[in-house]
Scaffold this motif. Structure first.
Motif, PDB file in Angstrom:
ATOM      1  N   ASP A  32     -29.174  15.006  31.605  1.00 13.39           N
ATOM      2  CA  ASP A  32     -29.312  14.297  32.876  1.00 13.39           C
ATOM      3  C   ASP A  32     -29.327  12.786  32.667  1.00 13.39           C
ATOM      4  O   ASP A  32     -28.620  12.041  33.358  1.00 13.39           O
ATOM      5  CB  ASP A  32     -30.600  14.737  33.581  1.00 13.39           C
ATOM      6  CG  ASP A  32     -30.840  13.952  34.867  1.00 13.39           C
ATOM      7  OD1 ASP A  32     -30.033  14.098  35.807  1.00 13.39           O
ATOM      8  OD2 ASP A  32     -31.832  13.197  34.928  1.00 13.39           O
ATOM      9  N   VAL A  33     -30.119  12.309  31.702  1.00 10.85           N
ATOM     10  CA  VAL A  33     -30.153  10.874  31.411  1.00 10.85           C
ATOM     11  C   VAL A  33     -28.790  10.403  30.923  1.00 10.85           C
ATOM     12  O   VAL A  33     -28.299   9.337  31.316  1.00 10.85           O
ATOM     13  CB  VAL A  33     -31.248  10.547  30.370  1.00 10.85           C
ATOM     14  CG1 VAL A  33     -31.088   9.127  29.834  1.00 10.85           C
ATOM     15  CG2 VAL A  33     -32.624  10.720  30.983  1.00 10.85           C
ATOM     16  N   THR A  71     -29.226  21.561  28.041  1.00 14.75           N
ATOM     17  CA  THR A  71     -29.995  20.686  28.930  1.00 14.75           C
ATOM     18  C   THR A  71     -30.372  19.405  28.206  1.00 14.75           C
ATOM     19  O   THR A  71     -30.638  18.380  28.842  1.00 14.75           O
ATOM     20  CB  THR A  71     -31.281  21.376  29.412  1.00 14.75           C
ATOM     21  OG1 THR A  71     -32.110  21.692  28.274  1.00 14.75           O
ATOM     22  CG2 THR A  71     -30.966  22.654  30.169  1.00 14.75           C
ATOM     23  N   HIS A  72     -30.418  19.479  26.881  1.00 20.51           N
ATOM     24  CA  HIS A  72     -30.822  18.341  26.047  1.00 20.51           C
ATOM     25  C   HIS A  72     -29.948  18.271  24.808  1.00 20.51           C
ATOM     26  O   HIS A  72     -29.363  19.279  24.376  1.00 20.51           O
ATOM     27  CB  HIS A  72     -32.293  18.458  25.641  1.00 20.51           C
ATOM     28  CG  HIS A  72     -33.229  18.294  26.790  1.00 20.51           C
ATOM     29  ND1 HIS A  72     -33.443  19.296  27.707  1.00 20.51           N
ATOM     30  CD2 HIS A  72     -34.001  17.241  27.186  1.00 20.51           C
ATOM     31  CE1 HIS A  72     -34.304  18.879  28.625  1.00 20.51           C
ATOM     32  NE2 HIS A  72     -34.649  17.638  28.332  1.00 20.51           N
ATOM     33  N   SER A 102     -32.062  13.927  27.323  1.00 17.28           N
ATOM     34  CA  SER A 102     -31.586  14.947  28.259  1.00 17.28           C
ATOM     35  C   SER A 102     -30.141  14.673  28.668  1.00 17.28           C
ATOM     36  O   SER A 102     -29.676  13.527  28.687  1.00 17.28           O
ATOM     37  CB  SER A 102     -32.471  14.997  29.501  1.00 17.28           C
ATOM     38  OG  SER A 102     -32.282  13.846  30.302  1.00 17.28           O
ATOM     39  N   GLY A 146     -39.135  13.816  30.115  1.00 19.49           N
ATOM     40  CA  GLY A 146     -37.997  12.926  30.317  1.00 19.49           C
ATOM     41  C   GLY A 146     -37.838  11.840  29.289  1.00 19.49           C
ATOM     42  O   GLY A 146     -36.910  11.044  29.383  1.00 19.49           O
ATOM     43  N   GLU A 193     -22.651  20.365  26.949  1.00 25.42           N
ATOM     44  CA  GLU A 193     -23.005  20.671  28.335  1.00 25.42           C
ATOM     45  C   GLU A 193     -22.309  21.945  28.796  1.00 25.42           C
ATOM     46  O   GLU A 193     -22.888  22.766  29.519  1.00 25.42           O
ATOM     47  CB  GLU A 193     -22.643  19.494  29.240  1.00 25.42           C
ATOM     48  CG  GLU A 193     -23.197  19.604  30.646  1.00 25.42           C
ATOM     49  CD  GLU A 193     -22.988  18.345  31.454  1.00 25.42           C
ATOM     50  OE1 GLU A 193     -23.594  18.248  32.543  1.00 25.42           O
ATOM     51  OE2 GLU A 193     -22.219  17.450  31.028  1.00 25.42           O
ATOM     52  N   MET A 212     -37.459  17.611  34.887  1.00 24.49           N
ATOM     53  CA  MET A 212     -36.972  17.975  33.556  1.00 24.49           C
ATOM     54  C   MET A 212     -37.409  19.396  33.222  1.00 24.49           C
ATOM     55  O   MET A 212     -38.537  19.790  33.458  1.00 24.49           O
ATOM     56  CB  MET A 212     -37.547  17.010  32.514  1.00 24.49           C
ATOM     57  CG  MET A 212     -37.321  17.450  31.083  1.00 24.49           C
ATOM     58  SD  MET A 212     -38.139  16.364  29.911  1.00 24.49           S
ATOM     59  CE  MET A 212     -37.903  17.325  28.418  1.00 24.49           C
ATOM     60  N   ASN A 216     -25.873  11.544  31.682  1.00 27.30           N
ATOM     61  CA  ASN A 216     -24.949  11.436  32.815  1.00 27.30           C
ATOM     62  C   ASN A 216     -25.290  10.272  33.725  1.00 27.30           C
ATOM     63  O   ASN A 216     -24.405   9.589  34.246  1.00 27.30           O
ATOM     64  CB  ASN A 216     -24.941  12.745  33.605  1.00 27.30           C
ATOM     65  CG  ASN A 216     -24.222  13.862  32.863  1.00 27.30           C
ATOM     66  OD1 ASN A 216     -23.281  13.604  32.106  1.00 27.30           O
ATOM     67  ND2 ASN A 216     -24.659  15.089  33.059  1.00 27.30           N
ATOM     68  N   ARG A 217     -26.589  10.015  33.927  1.00 28.65           N
ATOM     69  CA  ARG A 217     -26.977   8.882  34.764  1.00 28.65           C
ATOM     70  C   ARG A 217     -26.566   7.552  34.165  1.00 28.65           C
ATOM     71  O   ARG A 217     -26.259   6.590  34.876  1.00 28.65           O
ATOM     72  CB  ARG A 217     -28.489   8.910  35.015  1.00 28.65           C
ATOM     73  CG  ARG A 217     -28.912   9.896  36.087  1.00 28.65           C
ATOM     74  CD  ARG A 217     -30.332   9.645  36.538  1.00 28.65           C
ATOM     75  NE  ARG A 217     -31.296  10.059  35.535  1.00 28.65           N
ATOM     76  CZ  ARG A 217     -32.452   9.459  35.306  1.00 28.65           C
ATOM     77  NH1 ARG A 217     -32.781   8.363  35.975  1.00 28.65           N
ATOM     78  NH2 ARG A 217     -33.289   9.911  34.394  1.00 28.65           N
ATOM     79  N   GLU A 257     -36.910   5.038  31.761  1.00 31.01           N
ATOM     80  CA  GLU A 257     -37.106   6.171  30.858  1.00 31.01           C
ATOM     81  C   GLU A 257     -38.060   5.756  29.735  1.00 31.01           C
ATOM     82  O   GLU A 257     -37.975   4.646  29.217  1.00 31.01           O
ATOM     83  CB  GLU A 257     -35.771   6.625  30.258  1.00 31.01           C
ATOM     84  CG  GLU A 257     -34.806   7.198  31.277  1.00 31.01           C
ATOM     85  CD  GLU A 257     -35.367   8.413  31.992  1.00 31.01           C
ATOM     86  OE1 GLU A 257     -35.972   9.273  31.330  1.00 31.01           O
ATOM     87  OE2 GLU A 257     -35.203   8.497  33.220  1.00 31.01           O
TER      88      GLU A 257
END
Length: 293
Positions: free
Chosen positions: A175-176, A87-88, A173, A115, A82, A1, A178-179, A206
């Protein structure tokens, strides 16, 4: 992160006919101790306040056709954020009032906790010293708000891990996001989208936290439909079927089916209890009125 200066947070605010409250929300964001980009997702508003708000306090506006609701609006807003280099994300309800340090405290806690998904302390704007919640916990398979209805006297001012968070003010985030495949706008387009997202994040390890130094005040009167003390059969039907109702039956059943390993049927029954109880009072009062004639 990313940490420190590598974190770029963008505020995402989904709205539909937000009224003047949106102006106050954007004004408070612009007065924050840190500067952030803002994405407003306008899901087919007709009241003219989105345009007025962004003319005074510029923000990126993404348009919907009225079928996005909260989860779809968040998904569309995050994707636009995005592209702006976020990023967040800070998901923020437009009817939440923030102070100058709210966003900075939220980002600081999320950055320190590598994270984590982090929520703000939420208070009632009509009773500024009364807590709505400081996160939530699961007790005996039932969803509970921590601190609900208590006076805020510092008893919850320690950062703690929590089981779940509502979406009033939520830091996570990209990233989270998208996951997890984003918010589930198919099963939970309006209610439960926030809690479902957080519980799914917790399921992939998480960390879920509250930053008590990050405070928001929510206008409780503007939040969707609510179960009245006495409801008519027509009102009961609307509570169980309207997309604007937290008691919508299919949303509740889907939520408890998905998270059945952590929640129990008793919680679902407790949530829906106001409807039959209200109907019982309605019919009782109707009989009393008729018997008095």
């Amino acid at each position: 992160m990313p940490t420190g200066k590598d974190v770029r947070a963008v505020v995402v605010i989904p709205v539909f006919n937000p009224g003047k409250v949106l102006v106050e929300c954007l004004k408070a964001i612009r007065a924050s101790s840190i500067q952030v980009d803002v994405v407003v997702v306008d899901d087919g508003s007709s009241d003219g306040w989105v345009q007025q708000a962004v003319e005074q306090f510029p923000a990126v506006v993404v348009h919907g056709d009225g079928n996005l609701w909260w989860s779809g609006g968040m998904n569309k807003g995050v994707r636009r954020a995005e592209k702006l280099g976020a990023t967040h994300i800070i998901a923020l309800n437009h009817d939440c009032h923030i102070e100058s340090s709210t966003l900075e405290r939220l980002i600081d806690q999320g950055t320190k906790s590598a994270g984590a998904i982090v929520g703000s302390k939420v208070l009632d704007s009509s009773k500024p010293d009364q807590l709505v919640c400081v996160g939530g916990y699961i007790e005996n398979g039932m969803l509970r708000y921590r601190g609900s209805g208590e006076l805020d006297e510092g008893q919850h001012d320690r950062t703690v891990a929590t089981d779940w968070l509502p979406g009033y003010s939520l830091f996570f985030s990209v990233d989270v996001f998208n996951r997890l495949g984003g918010f589930d706008d198919r099963w939970f387009p309006q209610y439960f989208g926030d809690v479902d997202f957080v519980l799914r994040a917790a399921a992939i390890s998480e960390r879920i936290e509250v930053s008590p130094e990050s405070r928001v005040w929510n206008d409780r009167a503007s939040t969707g439909l609510a179960a009245a003390d006495v409801v008519s059969p027509r009102q009961a039907w609307r509570l169980l079927t309207s997309r604007r109702s937290p008691l919508r039956l299919d949303d509740n059943v889907r939520f408890y089916w998905r998270h059945r390993r952590r929640l129990v049927l008793r919680d679902l029954v407790t949530r829906l209890a106001p409807v039959p109880l209200g109907l019982k009072r309605h019919f009782s009062q109707t009989v009393l009125r008729r018997s008095a004639i």
